[in-house]
Design a protein around this motif. Structure first.
Motif, PDB file in Angstrom:
ATOM      1  N   ARG A 162       0.826  -1.203   0.000  1.00  0.00           N
ATOM      2  CA  ARG A 162       0.000   0.000   0.000  1.00  0.00           C
ATOM      3  C   ARG A 162       0.864   1.258   0.000  1.00  0.00           C
ATOM      4  O   ARG A 162       0.554   2.244  -0.682  1.00  0.00           O
ATOM      5  CB  ARG A 162      -0.925  -0.024   1.221  1.00  0.00           C
ATOM      6  CG  ARG A 162      -1.986   1.070   1.231  1.00  0.00           C
ATOM      7  CD  ARG A 162      -3.064   0.797   2.266  1.00  0.00           C
ATOM      8  NE  ARG A 162      -2.515   0.581   3.602  1.00  0.00           N
ATOM      9  CZ  ARG A 162      -2.625  -0.561   4.271  1.00  0.00           C
ATOM     10  NH1 ARG A 162      -3.227  -1.605   3.735  1.00  0.00           N
ATOM     11  NH2 ARG A 162      -2.117  -0.667   5.483  1.00  0.00           N
ATOM     12  N   ARG A 167       2.376   1.606  -3.535  1.00  0.00           N
ATOM     13  CA  ARG A 167       1.416   1.879  -4.608  1.00  0.00           C
ATOM     14  C   ARG A 167       0.733   3.231  -4.467  1.00  0.00           C
ATOM     15  O   ARG A 167       0.544   3.939  -5.461  1.00  0.00           O
ATOM     16  CB  ARG A 167       0.364   0.766  -4.629  1.00  0.00           C
ATOM     17  CG  ARG A 167      -0.660   0.926  -5.748  1.00  0.00           C
ATOM     18  CD  ARG A 167      -1.612  -0.251  -5.784  1.00  0.00           C
ATOM     19  NE  ARG A 167      -2.592  -0.101  -6.864  1.00  0.00           N
ATOM     20  CZ  ARG A 167      -3.573  -0.972  -7.105  1.00  0.00           C
ATOM     21  NH1 ARG A 167      -3.700  -2.053  -6.338  1.00  0.00           N
ATOM     22  NH2 ARG A 167      -4.416  -0.769  -8.100  1.00  0.00           N
ATOM     23  N   TYR A 168       0.372   3.605  -3.240  1.00  0.00           N
ATOM     24  CA  TYR A 168      -0.465   4.793  -3.055  1.00  0.00           C
ATOM     25  C   TYR A 168       0.256   5.983  -2.416  1.00  0.00           C
ATOM     26  O   TYR A 168      -0.190   7.117  -2.577  1.00  0.00           O
ATOM     27  CB  TYR A 168      -1.686   4.451  -2.190  1.00  0.00           C
ATOM     28  CG  TYR A 168      -2.596   3.417  -2.803  1.00  0.00           C
ATOM     29  CD1 TYR A 168      -3.401   3.723  -3.904  1.00  0.00           C
ATOM     30  CD2 TYR A 168      -2.643   2.131  -2.290  1.00  0.00           C
ATOM     31  CE1 TYR A 168      -4.240   2.772  -4.469  1.00  0.00           C
ATOM     32  CE2 TYR A 168      -3.479   1.168  -2.843  1.00  0.00           C
ATOM     33  CZ  TYR A 168      -4.274   1.495  -3.933  1.00  0.00           C
ATOM     34  OH  TYR A 168      -5.104   0.557  -4.488  1.00  0.00           O
ATOM     35  N   HIS A 169       1.333   5.728  -1.662  1.00  0.00           N
ATOM     36  CA  HIS A 169       1.902   6.817  -0.852  1.00  0.00           C
ATOM     37  C   HIS A 169       3.335   7.175  -1.239  1.00  0.00           C
ATOM     38  O   HIS A 169       4.018   7.869  -0.482  1.00  0.00           O
ATOM     39  CB  HIS A 169       1.877   6.417   0.634  1.00  0.00           C
ATOM     40  CG  HIS A 169       0.538   5.982   1.122  1.00  0.00           C
ATOM     41  ND1 HIS A 169      -0.622   6.657   0.809  1.00  0.00           N
ATOM     42  CD2 HIS A 169       0.175   4.916   1.891  1.00  0.00           C
ATOM     43  CE1 HIS A 169      -1.655   6.045   1.377  1.00  0.00           C
ATOM     44  NE2 HIS A 169      -1.196   4.978   2.036  1.00  0.00           N
ATOM     45  N   THR A 170       3.802   6.727  -2.409  1.00  0.00           N
ATOM     46  CA  THR A 170       5.175   7.030  -2.816  1.00  0.00           C
ATOM     47  C   THR A 170       5.411   8.536  -2.917  1.00  0.00           C
ATOM     48  O   THR A 170       6.448   9.048  -2.470  1.00  0.00           O
ATOM     49  CB  THR A 170       5.489   6.362  -4.168  1.00  0.00           C
ATOM     50  OG1 THR A 170       5.286   4.956  -4.056  1.00  0.00           O
ATOM     51  CG2 THR A 170       6.917   6.635  -4.584  1.00  0.00           C
ATOM     52  N   ASN A 184      -2.748  12.727   1.788  1.00  0.00           N
ATOM     53  CA  ASN A 184      -1.436  13.140   1.300  1.00  0.00           C
ATOM     54  C   ASN A 184      -0.574  13.671   2.444  1.00  0.00           C
ATOM     55  O   ASN A 184      -1.034  13.817   3.577  1.00  0.00           O
ATOM     56  CB  ASN A 184      -1.582  14.183   0.181  1.00  0.00           C
ATOM     57  CG  ASN A 184      -2.283  15.446   0.662  1.00  0.00           C
ATOM     58  OD1 ASN A 184      -2.064  15.915   1.770  1.00  0.00           O
ATOM     59  ND2 ASN A 184      -3.143  15.999  -0.180  1.00  0.00           N
ATOM     60  N   GLY A 234      -4.536   7.397   4.817  1.00  0.00           N
ATOM     61  CA  GLY A 234      -4.231   7.406   3.393  1.00  0.00           C
ATOM     62  C   GLY A 234      -4.284   8.776   2.748  1.00  0.00           C
ATOM     63  O   GLY A 234      -4.327   8.872   1.516  1.00  0.00           O
ATOM     64  N   SER A 266       3.844  11.003  -1.345  1.00  0.00           N
ATOM     65  CA  SER A 266       3.870  11.621  -0.017  1.00  0.00           C
ATOM     66  C   SER A 266       5.182  11.344   0.694  1.00  0.00           C
ATOM     67  O   SER A 266       5.775  12.238   1.316  1.00  0.00           O
ATOM     68  CB  SER A 266       2.694  11.098   0.816  1.00  0.00           C
ATOM     69  OG  SER A 266       1.462  11.462   0.242  1.00  0.00           O
TER      70      SER A 266
END
Length: 615
Positions: free
Chosen positions: A403, A406-409, A479, A477, A411
């Motif tokens: 996760r 995939r989603y927080h790179t 930013n 989740g 940030s």
């Protein structure tokens, strides 16, 4: 390195010279006795047959030295055999000698000329001895690090069941280790009281490359003893004043132990972080070397004593012997200096190195941020599970890692960028301070110190905020900016709890790290100094026993830090989740808390209904 190379011809000899002889003296003596030439020729090139050339000719052709003097071998080099006669420095029982060109030289001039290379070779000698110690004791160092890893793992497992008892073991163990250090320093101080060197001080012997000399001074052991006494007193005072708060930290440690017990794979994650950081360091080092060696080799003119007007000018080694420089400056050589060039690319090499350094800092901070976000996601999944451990999702660490990637790179990269910029500015400040050290006045030094202090504090604050922002990213989740704002507001609303829990928990975990490193350090000390030959015999041919000992201590501390950092991240995540839980829910039947009643009863003196009781 330019200007540190020997500008004369180097010749391999079977033994070093044993007496003063100049080339001119040898030519005169050889007319009556050929044995003088037989002795002198072993220090000349093998192609040089008879001493018929003039002094100028042998200098130009580099066939022989102009003078030889008593020397002794040192690291496969012949160095002047200095000795002291009634307090006077001599070479071969002489204080003056002919330099081969008709001038009389003083032995102090020779000493000054040899001092620079002597310091380099002494440093090289120390490095060689250190390498020998590592090659002799590498097996024992590896065993010590393995024991440290097992010991750290055992402590973390025991924390799950006996956190309170283990804390007092930590405390007493650390106090005992420091107490042993104080006793050992006092015993060494007493031993040196009646020795011949008892009145010597560190100021008297100056800076020495052989560090074992300092351990023969009672001032050294007295200093160590005072430092350890101060550390012992500080830890004791902190334990006395924080004894009530330590109970809160122990409660959180117990809850953290439960979380790690349900997600044991988190203890292996520091290994992945180590691998990623090693890749980043290797990438930075290889790139820096390629940048530093890109371009064409630049050669500079080197002359004995630097008495040539062409000194340090660029030259071509292939045609140097045919140029006017070689004829104008007898003994001049064309030696390699550095890699360079005059193209646009070479003019920006420094900028590329700075960019490479900045990219390195950014990557390192990103790897650390990824680890923090991954661990926070795994422990948050534990906390927000309604019924533990049944409701904990399968493979929480792997899920949290995927996760985060995939989603927080973005940030994580943004938070790492802010920290890398601050660290880069600090490095530039240190560089400017180093280069302009002699040009500073009192006002500029004061401003420089203020800037260093401010950016050090800023870096610590940003690290703390980033850490908590990554926890909020793992929970919600959002930013980076929104998560950092929410984390900051949440911490400000619970500032008293944060101040107490963060520092006390950090102190408890620090005691654990010190205990692991100190225990392995005492074992290494007893082994490498042959104090326990009846139980275990270690390496017996060490030059410096403190080299492997300090390596084991430092490595053990890093290993313990890796294991306990997982624990620290677990406690921080649970604490943030606890603060969120308090604001979301009120402990009623409709909104019960996710936290266990025992932990809530310690943190908040208030009756509550847990979700498990509600169900």
């Amino acid at each position: 390195m330019i200007n540190l190379q020997c500008p004369t011809t180097q010749i391999c000899v079977s033994k070093c010279p044993e007496r003063f002889v100049t080339y001119v003296e040898m030519q005169v003596s050889t007319k009556n006795n050929r044995s003088h030439w037989a002795y002198y020729k072993q220090f000349c090139k093998t192609s040089f047959v008879m001493p018929k050339k003039s002094l100028t000719e042998i200098l130009l052709d580099e066939d022989c030295p102009t003078v030889i003097f008593p020397s002794r071998p040192f690291l496969q080099r012949c160095f002047p055999a200095f000795s002291t006669d009634s307090g006077t420095l001599t070479v071969g029982n002489k204080t003056t000698f002919e330099d081969g060109s008709g001038k009389t030289r003083n032995v102090m001039e020779l000493r000054a000329a040899a001092n620079g290379i002597n310091r380099l070779l002494k440093a090289r000698s120390v490095g060689t001895k250190v390498f020998e110690d590592y090659s002799t004791s590498w097996f024992w160092i590896l065993m010590g690090l393995i024991i440290a890893m097992v010991l750290s793992w055992v402590f973390l497992i025991l924390l799950k069941y006996t956190a309170g008892f283990l804390f007092w073991i930590f405390m007493l163990g650390v106090l005992g280790i420091i107490g042993y250090g104080i006793w050992h320093c006092f015993r060494e101080y007493q031993r040196l009281q009646g020795s011949s060197t008892s009145e010597l001080t560190i100021y008297d012997i100056g800076i020495q490359t052989d560090l074992s000399i300092y351990f023969e001074l009672k001032q050294t052991w007295f200093t160590f003893m005072i430092i350890l006494c101060i550390i012992e007193a500080i830890i004791t005072i902190m334990l006395i004043f924080l004894r009530n708060r330590i109970c809160l930290a122990i409660a959180l440690l117990k809850e953290g132990s439960k979380a790690i017990g349900y997600i044991p794979s988190t203890l292996i994650y520091p290994l992945l972080t180590f691998i990623l950081i090693s890749i980043c360091i290797s990438y930075w080092a290889v790139t820096a070397v390629f940048l530093a060696t890109s371009g064409t080799p630049i050669y500079k003119v080197i002359t004995p004593g630097g008495q040539c007007i062409h000194e340090n000018k660029t030259c071509d080694p292939e045609i140097f012997n045919t140029t006017d420089i070689y004829k104008a400056c007898p003994g001049a050589m064309c030696n390699f200096a550095f890699y360079g060039g005059k193209s646009l690319y070479h003019q920006y090499i420094t900028i590329f190195q700075l960019y490479n350094l900045f990219a390195f800092l950014w990557l390192i901070n990103f790897v650390l941020a990824l680890g923090q976000c991954t661990l926070a996601g795994a422990f948050a999944a534990y906390y927000w599970a309604t019924k533990k451990p049944d409701d904990i999702p399968p493979f929480p660490l792997f899920t949290a890692f995927g996760r985060a990637i995939r989603y927080h790179t973005g940030s994580l990269a943004f938070g790492s960028l802010i920290l890398a910029l601050i660290q880069m500015f600090r490095i530039i400040l240190e560089y400017m301070d180093h280069r302009l050290k002699n040009a500073h006045n009192k006002v500029s030094k004061f401003l420089q110190c203020c800037l260093k202090c401010c950016f050090w504090c800023l870096e610590k604050m940003v690290k703390f905020l980033n850490r908590n922002a990554y926890i909020m990213i793992a929970i919600y989740g959002k930013n980076f900016c929104k998560s950092a704002r929410d984390a900051f507001n949440l911490l400000m609303r619970n500032v008293v709890r944060v101040a107490v829990m963060d520092k006390v928990t950090e102190f408890v975990l620090l005691l654990g790290k010190i205990l692991v490193a100190g225990s392995i350090g005492i074992l290494a000390f007893l082994l490498f100094t042959q104090r326990i030959p009846m139980i275990l015999t270690g390496p017996t041919s060490l030059n410096y026993y403190w080299v492997p000992m300090l390596t084991v201590i430092f490595g053990s501390f890093l290993i313990a830090h890796g294991f306990f950092s997982v624990y620290a991240m677990c406690v921080d995540t649970l604490f943030i989740c606890f603060c969120e839980d308090l604001e979301r829910n009120d402990g009623s039947t409709e909104k019960p808390y996710f936290i266990s009643p025992s932990l809530h009863g310690i943190l908040i003196k208030k009756q509550l209904v847990s979700r498990e009781q509600n169900k």
